[in-house]
Design a protein around this motif. Structure first.
Motif, short mmCIF file in Angstrom:
data_model
loop_
_atom_site.label_atom_id
_atom_site.label_comp_id
_atom_site.label_asym_id
_atom_site.label_seq_id
_atom_site.Cartn_x
_atom_site.Cartn_y
_atom_site.Cartn_z
N ARG A 156 0.82 -1.21 0.00
CA ARG A 156 0.00 0.00 0.00
C ARG A 156 0.85 1.25 0.00
O ARG A 156 1.77 1.36 0.80
CB ARG A 156 -0.84 0.07 1.29
CG ARG A 156 -1.94 -0.92 1.39
CD ARG A 156 -2.64 -0.76 2.75
NE ARG A 156 -1.83 -1.26 3.85
CZ ARG A 156 -1.89 -2.51 4.31
NH1 ARG A 156 -2.72 -3.38 3.78
NH2 ARG A 156 -1.15 -2.88 5.32
N VAL A 158 1.34 4.80 1.15
CA VAL A 158 0.80 5.65 2.21
C VAL A 158 0.84 7.09 1.74
O VAL A 158 1.79 7.51 1.07
CB VAL A 158 1.63 5.44 3.50
CG1 VAL A 158 1.27 6.46 4.56
CG2 VAL A 158 1.40 4.03 4.02
N GLU A 159 -0.21 7.83 2.04
CA GLU A 159 -0.32 9.25 1.66
C GLU A 159 -0.31 9.44 0.14
O GLU A 159 0.11 10.48 -0.35
CB GLU A 159 0.80 10.10 2.29
CG GLU A 159 0.83 10.09 3.81
CD GLU A 159 -0.38 10.78 4.46
OE1 GLU A 159 -1.18 11.38 3.73
OE2 GLU A 159 -0.51 10.69 5.68
N ARG A 166 -9.18 8.42 2.99
CA ARG A 166 -7.96 7.74 3.42
C ARG A 166 -8.27 6.94 4.68
O ARG A 166 -9.01 7.39 5.53
CB ARG A 166 -6.88 8.76 3.72
CG ARG A 166 -6.36 9.40 2.47
CD ARG A 166 -5.41 10.47 2.83
NE ARG A 166 -4.72 10.93 1.63
CZ ARG A 166 -4.04 12.05 1.59
NH1 ARG A 166 -3.96 12.81 2.64
NH2 ARG A 166 -3.44 12.41 0.48
N TRP A 167 -7.65 5.78 4.77
CA TRP A 167 -7.95 4.85 5.85
C TRP A 167 -6.72 4.58 6.70
O TRP A 167 -5.59 4.75 6.25
CB TRP A 167 -8.45 3.53 5.27
CG TRP A 167 -9.75 3.69 4.55
CD1 TRP A 167 -9.91 3.94 3.23
CD2 TRP A 167 -11.05 3.65 5.13
NE1 TRP A 167 -11.25 4.06 2.93
CE2 TRP A 167 -11.97 3.88 4.08
CE3 TRP A 167 -11.54 3.43 6.42
CZ2 TRP A 167 -13.34 3.91 4.29
CZ3 TRP A 167 -12.90 3.45 6.63
CH2 TRP A 167 -13.80 3.69 5.56
N ARG A 214 -11.23 5.32 10.13
CA ARG A 214 -10.93 6.62 9.52
C ARG A 214 -10.07 7.48 10.41
O ARG A 214 -9.32 8.31 9.95
CB ARG A 214 -12.24 7.36 9.21
CG ARG A 214 -13.13 6.67 8.19
CD ARG A 214 -12.53 6.74 6.80
NE ARG A 214 -12.42 8.10 6.32
CZ ARG A 214 -13.43 8.79 5.80
NH1 ARG A 214 -14.59 8.23 5.67
NH2 ARG A 214 -13.25 10.01 5.38
N ARG A 239 -3.31 6.17 6.58
CA ARG A 239 -3.58 7.01 5.42
C ARG A 239 -3.28 6.38 4.07
O ARG A 239 -2.38 6.78 3.36
CB ARG A 239 -2.81 8.34 5.54
CG ARG A 239 -3.01 9.06 6.85
CD ARG A 239 -4.42 9.59 6.96
NE ARG A 239 -4.64 10.12 8.32
CZ ARG A 239 -5.82 10.22 8.90
NH1 ARG A 239 -6.91 9.84 8.27
NH2 ARG A 239 -5.94 10.71 10.09
N PHE A 240 -4.04 5.35 3.76
CA PHE A 240 -3.94 4.78 2.42
C PHE A 240 -5.33 4.79 1.79
O PHE A 240 -6.34 4.90 2.48
CB PHE A 240 -3.37 3.35 2.45
CG PHE A 240 -4.13 2.41 3.35
CD1 PHE A 240 -5.21 1.69 2.87
CD2 PHE A 240 -3.80 2.29 4.69
CE1 PHE A 240 -5.92 0.83 3.70
CE2 PHE A 240 -4.52 1.45 5.53
CZ PHE A 240 -5.57 0.72 5.03
N ARG A 241 -5.36 4.71 0.48
CA ARG A 241 -6.64 4.72 -0.23
C ARG A 241 -6.94 3.33 -0.76
O ARG A 241 -6.02 2.56 -1.02
CB ARG A 241 -6.59 5.68 -1.41
CG ARG A 241 -6.43 7.13 -0.99
CD ARG A 241 -6.40 8.00 -2.23
NE ARG A 241 -5.81 9.28 -1.96
CZ ARG A 241 -6.47 10.31 -1.44
NH1 ARG A 241 -7.75 10.21 -1.15
NH2 ARG A 241 -5.85 11.46 -1.23
#
Ligand SMILES: Cc1cc2nc3c(=O)[nH]c(=O)nc-3n(C[C@H](O)[C@H](O)[C@H](O)COP(=O)(O)OP(=O)(O)OC[C@H]3O[C@@H](n4cnc5c(N)ncnc54)[C@H](O)[C@@H]3O)c2cc1C
Length: 367
Positions: A156, A158-159, A166-167, A214, A239-241
């Motif tokens: 993943r 991040v950012e 973003r999770w 979240r 903070r990944f999508r």
């Protein structure tokens, strides 16, 4: 003279190991880089689908530990007290990432892959003569090597830029207590706003606790199945999508697994997609080499889309529905009234069903 490889794979998770193993079986000289010292704990529900288990067996040539529990039901509940259960048929398996990833890295080494860990890919650049110069970082030093292809399986991002929320991923574990407590179930507590906490058994005898949230805080630990239990909170990734990383890479590298598309964890198929996409990129590379043509990132993304694109859309739609009260209500009602329909729906998200596993050789191709 710089060392020369046919393929460098960055990332020793399921996607990277699968790509390395399949490419080495096809006769390529492969260097696999993993930046952490294995075995590494990871934020993951550690539920491996039956299809993923089939791929894992074919890639490792191993059987899972006998203590790894079969997980035949996903039971969903909410803070408001709604409940629904869905059969996982064929059952999934609870297997820690240390065991799962570790066996794949060992298999890669047995297949002749040069595995370096801890070592990281520091970057790569295209050569005018074709192929790439790649920079391998280890122990404070950097070595330049030359390779025909680069596969990015670094997980993943991040950012990362892009659309959608973003999770944060959370992870913990808890003593399972007396054996009766340890039902072979995946217990999912759906949180307001679309996240969840999953609790399920793994081969060590502990319960894995994993959350998709979240925001920070302890809301993810208010799972009814955890009442009265002392959860050891361990890791978090921030903070990944979810969804496809767009557009295809412009640097000539081929992305697989979470580095290409992050599966909504609620469907529990990310590892299987990582294994399947890793093995598939190797087959596509071998095929392109036989034809004497390069495999461009756009060609690979198109092949990936044709195998898994629909599954990702369905998984994202389910994730969104379960995050909304009305959608959740409709899905729970479906699970209660038509159990076969919800079983079918779960089956339709399985990425392992998009690939064909050749008995004997263990090679993987698109269906
Ligand atoms: C909360 C949550 C729960 C989940 N639960 C499940 C589940 O129950 N079942 C399921 O199937 N999936 C689940 N998933 C998804 C699953 O964890 C991922 O889909 C899977 O790990 C992807 O594998 P990968 O090989 O692409 O990436 P990873 O497993 O992340 O591996 C990437 C590797 O690359 C290494 N790396 C990074 N950068 C470099 C570099 N520059 N050089 C060298 N190495 C590098 C990292 O150290 C890492 O080992 C869950 C995900 C989340 C967030």
């Amino acid at each position: 003279m710089a060392s020369r490889y046919n393929l460098i794979v960055a990332g020793g998770g399921p996607a990277g190991s699968a790509a390395a193993i399949a490419a080495a079986r096809g006769g390529l000289r492969v260097l696999l880089l993993e930046r952490r010292s294995p075995p590494a704990r990871k934020v993951c529900g550690e539920v491996l689908s039956a299809e993923g288990l089939g791929l894992w067996r074919a890639l490792t040539g191993r059987e899972p530990p006998v203590s790894a529990p079969a997980i035949g039901t996903a039971a969903f509940c909410t803070a408001g007290g709604s409940r629904a259960a869905v059969a996982i048929d064929p059952p999934a398996m609870g297997l820690s990432r240390e065991a799962l990833d570790g066996a794949l890295l060992e298999a890669a080494a047995r297949e002749g892959v040069e595995v370096r860990a801890p070592a990281a890919l520091g970057g790569h650049e295209a050569l005018a003569s074709g192929g790439f110069r790649a920079f391998v970082r280890r122990g404070g030093g950097e070595e330049a090597v030359v390779t025909d292809h680069v596969v990015i399986a670094t997980g993943r991002a991040v950012e990362a830029a892009g659309r959608g929320p973003r999770w944060i991923g959370r992870k913990g574990s808890v003593e399972a207590g007396e054996p009766g407590r340890r039902g072979a179930e995946l217990e999912m507590f759906l949180l307001e706003g679309g996240g969840y906490t999953g609790v399920s058994p793994i081969e060590t005898g502990r319960l894995n606790v994993c959350g998709l949230v979240r925001e920070g805080g302890d809301a993810w630990l208010r799972h009814p199945a955890l009442a009265g239990l002392a959860v050891e909170a361990e890791l978090s990734v921030a903070r990944f999508r979810l969804g496809l990383a767009a557009p295809p890479r412009a640097d000539g590298a081929l992305a697989v697994g979470d580095a290409l598309a992050v599966w909504p964890p609620i469907v529990g198929d990310g590892i299987t997609h990582a294994l399947a996409s890793g093995a598939l990129v190797a087959e596509e590379l071998l095929d392109a080499r036989r034809r004497g043509a390069p495999l461009r990132a756009a060609d690979w993304t198109a092949a990936w889309r044709s195998a898994f694109g629909r599954k990702l859309e369905l998984a994202l739609a389910l994730h969104r529905l379960l995050g909304a009260r009305a959608g959740r209500g409709a899905l729970f009602a479906l699970a209660r009234a038509l159990p076969w329909a919800s079983r079918w729906l779960v089956g339709a998200t399985r990425t392992g069903r998009s690939v064909r596993l050749e008995a004997g050789t263990g090679r993987i191709s698109r269906r």
